[in-house]
Scaffold this active site. Structure first.
Site, PDB file in Angstrom:
ATOM      1  N   ASN A 196      41.242  34.589  54.039  1.00  0.00           N
ATOM      2  CA  ASN A 196      41.072  34.470  52.957  1.00  0.00           C
ATOM      3  C   ASN A 196      41.665  33.398  52.551  1.00  0.00           C
ATOM      4  O   ASN A 196      42.506  32.682  52.423  1.00  0.00           O
ATOM      5  CB  ASN A 196      41.644  35.609  52.155  1.00  0.00           C
ATOM      6  CG  ASN A 196      41.954  35.942  50.512  1.00  0.00           C
ATOM      7  OD1 ASN A 196      41.246  34.781  50.361  1.00  0.00           O
ATOM      8  ND2 ASN A 196      42.705  36.809  50.328  1.00  0.00           N
ATOM      9  N   ARG A 236      36.779  36.654  53.640  1.00  0.00           N
ATOM     10  CA  ARG A 236      36.479  37.202  53.094  1.00  0.00           C
ATOM     11  C   ARG A 236      35.834  36.154  51.970  1.00  0.00           C
ATOM     12  O   ARG A 236      36.295  34.842  52.034  1.00  0.00           O
ATOM     13  CB  ARG A 236      37.274  37.430  52.091  1.00  0.00           C
ATOM     14  CG  ARG A 236      37.816  37.919  50.952  1.00  0.00           C
ATOM     15  CD  ARG A 236      39.346  38.261  49.680  1.00  0.00           C
ATOM     16  NE  ARG A 236      38.979  39.247  48.645  1.00  0.00           N
ATOM     17  CZ  ARG A 236      40.093  39.321  47.775  1.00  0.00           C
ATOM     18  NH1 ARG A 236      41.311  38.911  48.081  1.00  0.00           N
ATOM     19  NH2 ARG A 236      39.568  39.802  46.620  1.00  0.00           N
ATOM     20  N   HIS A 255      36.207  42.513  43.500  1.00  0.00           N
ATOM     21  CA  HIS A 255      37.161  43.646  43.995  1.00  0.00           C
ATOM     22  C   HIS A 255      36.849  44.909  44.960  1.00  0.00           C
ATOM     23  O   HIS A 255      37.027  45.612  44.878  1.00  0.00           O
ATOM     24  CB  HIS A 255      37.820  44.032  42.923  1.00  0.00           C
ATOM     25  CG  HIS A 255      38.823  42.664  42.234  1.00  0.00           C
ATOM     26  ND1 HIS A 255      39.093  43.479  41.158  1.00  0.00           N
ATOM     27  CD2 HIS A 255      39.579  42.578  42.671  1.00  0.00           C
ATOM     28  CE1 HIS A 255      40.122  41.945  40.753  1.00  0.00           C
ATOM     29  NE2 HIS A 255      40.369  41.203  42.100  1.00  0.00           N
ATOM     30  N   ARG A 313      43.320  35.132  33.209  1.00  0.00           N
ATOM     31  CA  ARG A 313      41.688  34.943  32.862  1.00  0.00           C
ATOM     32  C   ARG A 313      41.561  35.817  31.579  1.00  0.00           C
ATOM     33  O   ARG A 313      42.767  36.786  31.836  1.00  0.00           O
ATOM     34  CB  ARG A 313      40.837  35.511  33.719  1.00  0.00           C
ATOM     35  CG  ARG A 313      41.216  34.442  35.132  1.00  0.00           C
ATOM     36  CD  ARG A 313      39.958  34.903  36.256  1.00  0.00           C
ATOM     37  NE  ARG A 313      40.594  35.383  37.809  1.00  0.00           N
ATOM     38  CZ  ARG A 313      40.825  35.962  38.809  1.00  0.00           C
ATOM     39  NH1 ARG A 313      39.152  36.509  38.016  1.00  0.00           N
ATOM     40  NH2 ARG A 313      41.613  36.399  39.356  1.00  0.00           N
ATOM     41  N   GLU A 347      42.870  44.890  50.944  1.00  0.00           N
ATOM     42  CA  GLU A 347      41.720  44.533  51.748  1.00  0.00           C
ATOM     43  C   GLU A 347      41.317  43.795  52.981  1.00  0.00           C
ATOM     44  O   GLU A 347      40.209  43.876  53.172  1.00  0.00           O
ATOM     45  CB  GLU A 347      40.968  43.629  50.307  1.00  0.00           C
ATOM     46  CG  GLU A 347      40.926  43.521  49.104  1.00  0.00           C
ATOM     47  CD  GLU A 347      41.849  42.571  48.259  1.00  0.00           C
ATOM     48  OE1 GLU A 347      43.000  42.231  48.347  1.00  0.00           O
ATOM     49  OE2 GLU A 347      40.876  42.582  47.210  1.00  0.00           O
TER      50      GLU A 347
END
Ligand code: ADP
Length: 394
Positions: free
Chosen positions: A9, A89, A177, A237, A375
């Site tokens: 990742n 990813r 996601h 964010r 993930e």
């Protein structure tokens, strides 16, 4: 023999990695501070090896040099046996990548075209692929997308009410996601097929946060849109915002696009609202009213979206919390579900505090669950599938 699969990742200044042998994690860790103060941490799950040290400036100059620095450590723990495949990813698969793919030159060309859609993530994801290709030239490289899970959602959730040509050129609600949602669905399919088959809302609450309405494993709608800025407020964010605010910042306040981008991505959300921290643990422990207000806003927006998603699904059978906050914050789970009996949700506070998987009360019409996401495991599965497909004769 069980394949050795490395899952990467790659972010702007970090590379997180997990090495699997079959389904078993062999080692994991991350290289952080790329380009500034590079540092490597690594933990073996099969030996006592632990590494926690600064890298030299040269080693930490780029994704490529950092992966080269990681190689001897992998070889030591694996006696020189190579890595069979590297699963990456990749944040954006655009309109056309609806499933994980084997990376080829043409795929890289297509993925590069998507960089303007995710300038903060995509270039670094692709740098990771290039670095891994140089480090493991014989390994299969795969790209697993955060957007793919949502690509079949209905058109009304794919578009904005903007002139059509913008939709055609790719200004759409992609949703992100996806690997986390896919993992939760595959976990439910295996462990609770009855729950999987129903109407589910998954709240992925981490530093990034979003929610997804899912019917029988299919994404129907997501709170994230064109970028990973939309929807819920996050660590730094802003989440959903009137686009008029952006116009105000640009025109009346004369901010540059870069300044606006930094404000929305790095200085807003829990951090901006509290003025204290982006970290939910710190806010939960703080006595400052601003910390409490930041949590109030976070919880309020999750509840609002939950109502909207239940409406989109025509009811709700299961709410799943996941991500660092969703898996661990008893406070956020309790407050999101407070006075939600009208939606069929009642949390059992003892189960919530105990960290049970099923935290709903026996009387609850709908089920409330807390499930750790994974993930990396999802990327591993996809990569193994592509590895097997590659090995099959054409
Ligand atoms: P990322 O999106 O970077 O993968 P994570 O999923 O690890 O992030 O989530 C990070 C968030 O989870 C942080 O806000 C952190 O404070 C929060 N978190 C982790 N553990 C707890 C806990 N025990 N209680 C409350 N919040 C927690």
């Amino acid at each position: 023999m069980a394949p050795h699969i490395l899952v990467l990742n790659s972010g702007s200044s970090s590379i997180k990695y997990t090495l699997f042998s079959g389904k078993a994690v062999q080692l994991d860790g991350q290289i952080s501070g790329l380009g500034a103060r590079p540092h490597i941490s690594l933990r073996s799950h099969v030996s006592d090896t632990r590494i926690d040290r600064d890298l030299s400036e040269e080693e930490g100059r780029s994704h490529a040099t950092a992966l080269a620095a990681l190689l001897p450590n992998l070889e030591r723990d694996f006696g020189g046996r190579g890595v069979d495949a590297v699963g990456h990813r990749v944040v954006h698969g655009g309109v056309s990548f609806t499933a994980p793919v084997r990376v080829t030159g043409e795929v890289m060309d297509e993925l590069r075209k998507l960089e303007p859609l995710a300038p903060l993530h995509q270039p670094h994801n692709l740098a990771g692929i290039e670095a891994a290709h140089a480090a493991f030239p014989n390994a299969l490289q795969t790209a697993c997308f955060d957007t793919a899970f949502h690509r079949n959602h209905p058109w009304v959730n794919d578009t904005f009410a903007l002139p059509r040509p913008l939709y055609e050129e790719g200004v759409r609600r992609y949703g992100f996601h996806g690997l986390s949602y896919e993992y939760i669905c595959s976990y439910l399919k295996q462990t609770r097929p009855d729950v999987y088959a129903g109407r589910t809302v998954v709240a992925h609450l981490g530093n990034g946060a979003s929610m997804c309405a899912i019917r029988a494993g299919q994404s129907i709608g997501s709170t994230m849109g064109f970028t990973a800025l939309d929807g819920l407020p996050m660590g730094t964010r802003c989440g959903q915002l009137d686009p008029g605010v952006v116009l105000y910042l640009l025109t009346t306040k004369g901010m540059t696009p870069q300044e606006v981008s930094d404000l929305l991505y790095k200085d807003s959300g829990l951090k901006g609202l509290s003025g204290i921290s982006q970290d939910m643990r710190i806010l939960t422990d703080s006595d400052a009213p601003e910390a409490a207000e930041a949590i109030d806003y976070f919880v309020f927006r999750i509840r609002r979206e939950l109502g909207a998603m239940a409406a989109v699904l025509g009811g709700l059978d299961t709410l799943v919390f996941t991500g660092g906050i969703g898996e661990n914050s008893t406070l956020v789970r309790r407050r999101v579900c407070a006075d939600m009996e009208w939606l069929g949700l009642t949390v059992d506070e003892d189960r919530n505090q105990a960290g049970a998987e099923n935290i709903s009360a026996d009387s609850s019409r709908a089920r409330v669950m807390a499930i750790p996401t994974n993930e990396d495991e999802m990327i591993r599965q996809h990569t193994e599938d592509l590895l097997n497909a590659d090995a099959r004769p054409a």
